[in-house]
Scaffold this motif. Structure first.
Motif, PDB file in Angstrom:
ATOM      1  N   PRO A  17     -10.402 -12.751 -13.124  1.00 18.22           N
ATOM      2  CA  PRO A  17     -10.265 -13.851 -12.165  1.00 18.22           C
ATOM      3  C   PRO A  17     -11.331 -13.807 -11.070  1.00 18.22           C
ATOM      4  O   PRO A  17     -11.836 -14.858 -10.660  1.00 18.22           O
ATOM      5  CB  PRO A  17      -8.857 -13.663 -11.599  1.00 18.22           C
ATOM      6  CG  PRO A  17      -8.109 -12.987 -12.706  1.00 18.22           C
ATOM      7  CD  PRO A  17      -9.100 -12.052 -13.329  1.00 18.22           C
ATOM      8  N   SER A  18     -11.692 -12.621 -10.601  1.00 16.74           N
ATOM      9  CA  SER A  18     -12.696 -12.526  -9.529  1.00 16.74           C
ATOM     10  C   SER A  18     -14.072 -12.950 -10.039  1.00 16.74           C
ATOM     11  O   SER A  18     -14.834 -13.634  -9.337  1.00 16.74           O
ATOM     12  CB  SER A  18     -12.749 -11.101  -8.976  1.00 16.74           C
ATOM     13  OG  SER A  18     -13.120 -10.183  -9.997  1.00 16.74           O
TER      14      SER A  18
ATOM     15  N   SER B 205     -14.144 -16.658 -10.347  1.00 17.86           N
ATOM     16  CA  SER B 205     -14.238 -17.257  -9.024  1.00 17.86           C
ATOM     17  C   SER B 205     -15.671 -17.220  -8.505  1.00 17.86           C
ATOM     18  O   SER B 205     -16.155 -18.178  -7.892  1.00 17.86           O
ATOM     19  CB  SER B 205     -13.305 -16.520  -8.056  1.00 17.86           C
ATOM     20  OG  SER B 205     -13.384 -17.084  -6.770  1.00 17.86           O
ATOM     21  N   GLN B 206     -16.392 -16.136  -8.808  1.00 17.21           N
ATOM     22  CA  GLN B 206     -17.795 -16.027  -8.395  1.00 17.21           C
ATOM     23  C   GLN B 206     -18.658 -17.080  -9.103  1.00 17.21           C
ATOM     24  O   GLN B 206     -19.555 -17.687  -8.489  1.00 17.21           O
ATOM     25  CB  GLN B 206     -18.323 -14.632  -8.694  1.00 17.21           C
ATOM     26  CG  GLN B 206     -17.745 -13.532  -7.803  1.00 17.21           C
ATOM     27  CD  GLN B 206     -18.217 -12.154  -8.204  1.00 17.21           C
ATOM     28  OE1 GLN B 206     -19.054 -12.006  -9.076  1.00 17.21           O
ATOM     29  NE2 GLN B 206     -17.642 -11.139  -7.565  1.00 17.21           N
TER      30      GLN B 206
ATOM     31  N   ARG C 245      -8.039 -25.435  -3.866  1.00 17.21           N
ATOM     32  CA  ARG C 245      -7.107 -24.360  -4.200  1.00 17.21           C
ATOM     33  C   ARG C 245      -5.738 -24.673  -3.587  1.00 17.21           C
ATOM     34  O   ARG C 245      -5.625 -24.928  -2.381  1.00 17.21           O
ATOM     35  CB  ARG C 245      -7.651 -23.028  -3.685  1.00 17.21           C
ATOM     36  CG  ARG C 245      -8.855 -22.552  -4.505  1.00 17.21           C
ATOM     37  CD  ARG C 245      -9.570 -21.389  -3.853  1.00 17.21           C
ATOM     38  NE  ARG C 245     -10.627 -20.840  -4.686  1.00 17.21           N
ATOM     39  CZ  ARG C 245     -11.827 -21.388  -4.837  1.00 17.21           C
ATOM     40  NH1 ARG C 245     -12.105 -22.514  -4.204  1.00 17.21           N
ATOM     41  NH2 ARG C 245     -12.726 -20.817  -5.621  1.00 17.21           N
TER      42      ARG C 245
ATOM     43  N   LEU D  18      -7.267 -20.774 -12.092  1.00 19.87           N
ATOM     44  CA  LEU D  18      -8.348 -19.813 -12.310  1.00 19.87           C
ATOM     45  C   LEU D  18      -7.887 -18.678 -13.212  1.00 19.87           C
ATOM     46  O   LEU D  18      -8.639 -18.198 -14.063  1.00 19.87           O
ATOM     47  CB  LEU D  18      -8.843 -19.252 -10.968  1.00 19.87           C
ATOM     48  CG  LEU D  18     -10.042 -19.993 -10.341  1.00 19.87           C
ATOM     49  CD1 LEU D  18      -9.580 -21.320  -9.756  1.00 19.87           C
ATOM     50  CD2 LEU D  18     -10.721 -19.137  -9.283  1.00 19.87           C
ATOM     51  N   THR D  19      -6.634 -18.257 -13.045  1.00 18.71           N
ATOM     52  CA  THR D  19      -6.118 -17.133 -13.832  1.00 18.71           C
ATOM     53  C   THR D  19      -6.067 -17.499 -15.320  1.00 18.71           C
ATOM     54  O   THR D  19      -6.506 -16.729 -16.181  1.00 18.71           O
ATOM     55  CB  THR D  19      -4.722 -16.730 -13.351  1.00 18.71           C
ATOM     56  OG1 THR D  19      -4.793 -16.368 -11.971  1.00 18.71           O
ATOM     57  CG2 THR D  19      -4.201 -15.544 -14.151  1.00 18.71           C
TER      58      THR D  19
ATOM     59  N   VAL E 224      -5.219 -25.177  -9.087  1.00 19.41           N
ATOM     60  CA  VAL E 224      -6.334 -25.896  -8.473  1.00 19.41           C
ATOM     61  C   VAL E 224      -6.368 -27.321  -9.008  1.00 19.41           C
ATOM     62  O   VAL E 224      -5.903 -27.610 -10.112  1.00 19.41           O
ATOM     63  CB  VAL E 224      -7.684 -25.206  -8.766  1.00 19.41           C
ATOM     64  CG1 VAL E 224      -7.748 -23.819  -8.162  1.00 19.41           C
ATOM     65  CG2 VAL E 224      -7.965 -25.157 -10.266  1.00 19.41           C
TER      66      VAL E 224
ATOM     67  N   LEU F   5     -17.661 -19.984 -10.162  1.00 17.30           N
ATOM     68  CA  LEU F   5     -17.337 -21.273  -9.567  1.00 17.30           C
ATOM     69  C   LEU F   5     -18.029 -21.422  -8.212  1.00 17.30           C
ATOM     70  O   LEU F   5     -18.584 -22.484  -7.898  1.00 17.30           O
ATOM     71  CB  LEU F   5     -15.826 -21.412  -9.417  1.00 17.30           C
ATOM     72  CG  LEU F   5     -15.333 -22.690  -8.717  1.00 17.30           C
ATOM     73  CD1 LEU F   5     -15.771 -23.931  -9.478  1.00 17.30           C
ATOM     74  CD2 LEU F   5     -13.807 -22.656  -8.563  1.00 17.30           C
ATOM     75  N   GLN F   6     -18.012 -20.359  -7.424  1.00 20.80           N
ATOM     76  CA  GLN F   6     -18.660 -20.413  -6.108  1.00 20.80           C
ATOM     77  C   GLN F   6     -20.159 -20.670  -6.243  1.00 20.80           C
ATOM     78  O   GLN F   6     -20.736 -21.433  -5.468  1.00 20.80           O
ATOM     79  CB  GLN F   6     -18.405 -19.104  -5.356  1.00 20.80           C
ATOM     80  CG  GLN F   6     -16.970 -18.933  -4.869  1.00 20.80           C
ATOM     81  CD  GLN F   6     -16.723 -17.563  -4.276  1.00 20.80           C
ATOM     82  OE1 GLN F   6     -17.648 -16.768  -4.081  1.00 20.80           O
ATOM     83  NE2 GLN F   6     -15.445 -17.264  -4.000  1.00 20.80           N
TER      84      GLN F   6
ATOM     85  N   ILE G 132     -11.547 -24.468 -15.980  1.00 19.70           N
ATOM     86  CA  ILE G 132     -10.646 -24.298 -14.823  1.00 19.70           C
ATOM     87  C   ILE G 132      -9.812 -25.554 -14.603  1.00 19.70           C
ATOM     88  O   ILE G 132      -8.585 -25.492 -14.437  1.00 19.70           O
ATOM     89  CB  ILE G 132     -11.455 -23.958 -13.557  1.00 19.70           C
ATOM     90  CG1 ILE G 132     -12.055 -22.546 -13.658  1.00 19.70           C
ATOM     91  CG2 ILE G 132     -10.581 -24.077 -12.310  1.00 19.70           C
ATOM     92  CD1 ILE G 132     -13.033 -22.215 -12.551  1.00 19.70           C
TER      93      ILE G 132
END
Length: 303
Positions: free
Chosen positions: A30-31, A34-35, A51, A19-20, A56, A37-38, A13
């Motif tokens: 992408p979702s 993102s999960q 962000r 992220l894309t 980012v 990374l979270q 990233i």
């Protein structure tokens, strides 16, 4: 314990700044990325990226963690590369055990073939007595070893895997001018009046002689107890007596002695290759094992 895969996600990233773009590189949506990374941020208890409208950037914690992650990922790639070299037999080291009488026959051929086929693998060869070889296998100082046994005293080591290679027949050795020197085959009953050269009483071939003579109905007359086969052959050559020996022990015999077949009149010894059954064996060791099997088969056919 931080997840290495999520560390790789963080590095990707930050390297892409998006992220894309990172998701496209890693094959995530992408979702989903993102999960990941979270979850990593939850594990470290701090935000790792900021962000922004156009991508980012790393937070202080993110930059710190990414630096360590890059080092870890480099080391993992190096490990994968080196493991690949080991698997491809382009590097590595193996240790093999042998014993003297086979170390002058089968083993040199196997060593030459291994070095020809796998020149980048270090091959260490250790020659020792039976008990020392078994101990070295159990202590993992050698990975595989040639061993031998007789039918009345089979190798009984539960932690060793034993694979028979061939039967090594017992033969008669006489001087070149002995009455049997031009004979191709004799029986033990024809030898009742001979005097014998034998290895020291604690050596297995001494028991072979006792058992063979007893089965033929006589007790051997011992003329000399030798410390090794070279000494035994020397005494045979000057007519001090005759001797029994495994064929491989006298395969390169002196020119002044003759080898005579005993057929099944004397017990043969079994030559085996052994390794610890609880080990994961490296590729080089498995390759040497197969070479030993192939060379034994070839010599058996040639003999």
């Amino acid at each position: 314990m931080l997840d290495v895969r999520r560390l790789a996600v963080l590095v990707t990233i930050l390297d892409h700044g998006s992220l894309t773009a990172a998701a496209k590189t890693l094959g995530y949506s992408p979702s989903a990325l993102s999960q990941q990374l979270q979850r990593l941020e939850q594990e470290v208890g701090q935000p790792l990226v900021r962000r922004q409208p156009r991508g980012v950037t790393a937070t202080e914690a993110g930059a710190l963690l990414a630096g360590h992650a890059r080092y870890i990922l480099r080391r993992l790639r190096a490990a994968e590369s080196e493991l690949g070299e080991l698997a491809g037999l382009r590097r590595g080291r193996i240790a093999v055990g042998t014993f003297p009488t086979i170390g002058t026959t089968l083993m040199p051929v196997a060593i030459s073939r291994f070095r020809r086929d796998y020149p980048d693998v270090r091959l260490d060869v250790h020659s020792a007595r039976f008990d020392e070889l078994v101990a070295a296998l159990q202590e993992n100082t050698i990975g595989l070893s040639l061993l031998w046994d007789y039918e009345w005293n089979r190798i009984d080591e539960p932690d060793l895997s034993i694979i028979p290679l061939f039967e090594d027949p017992t033969v008669l050795v006489v001087s070149q001018d002995h009455r049997l020197g031009r004979t191709r085959h004799v029986t033990m009953s024809m030898l009742r009046h001979e005097e014998w050269i034998v290895r020291k009483r604690d050596h297995p071939v001494a028991e072979v002689l006792e058992r063979s003579c007893r089965a033929a109905g006589f007790s051997p007359t011992i003329a000399f107890e030798a410390n090794d086969y070279q000494e035994a052959l020397a005494m045979v050559s000057v007519g001090l007596g005759v001797a029994l020996a495994p064929r491989t022990a006298v395969q390169s015999a002196r020119p002044d002695v003759r080898i005579v077949s005993l057929g099944q009149d004397a017990p043969s010894r079994r030559v085996v290759v052994a390794h610890r059954s609880d080990r994961v064996r490296p590729p080089g060791e498995r390759a040497m094992h197969q070479i030993l099997v192939d060379v034994a088969r070839e010599q058996l056919v040639a003999g």
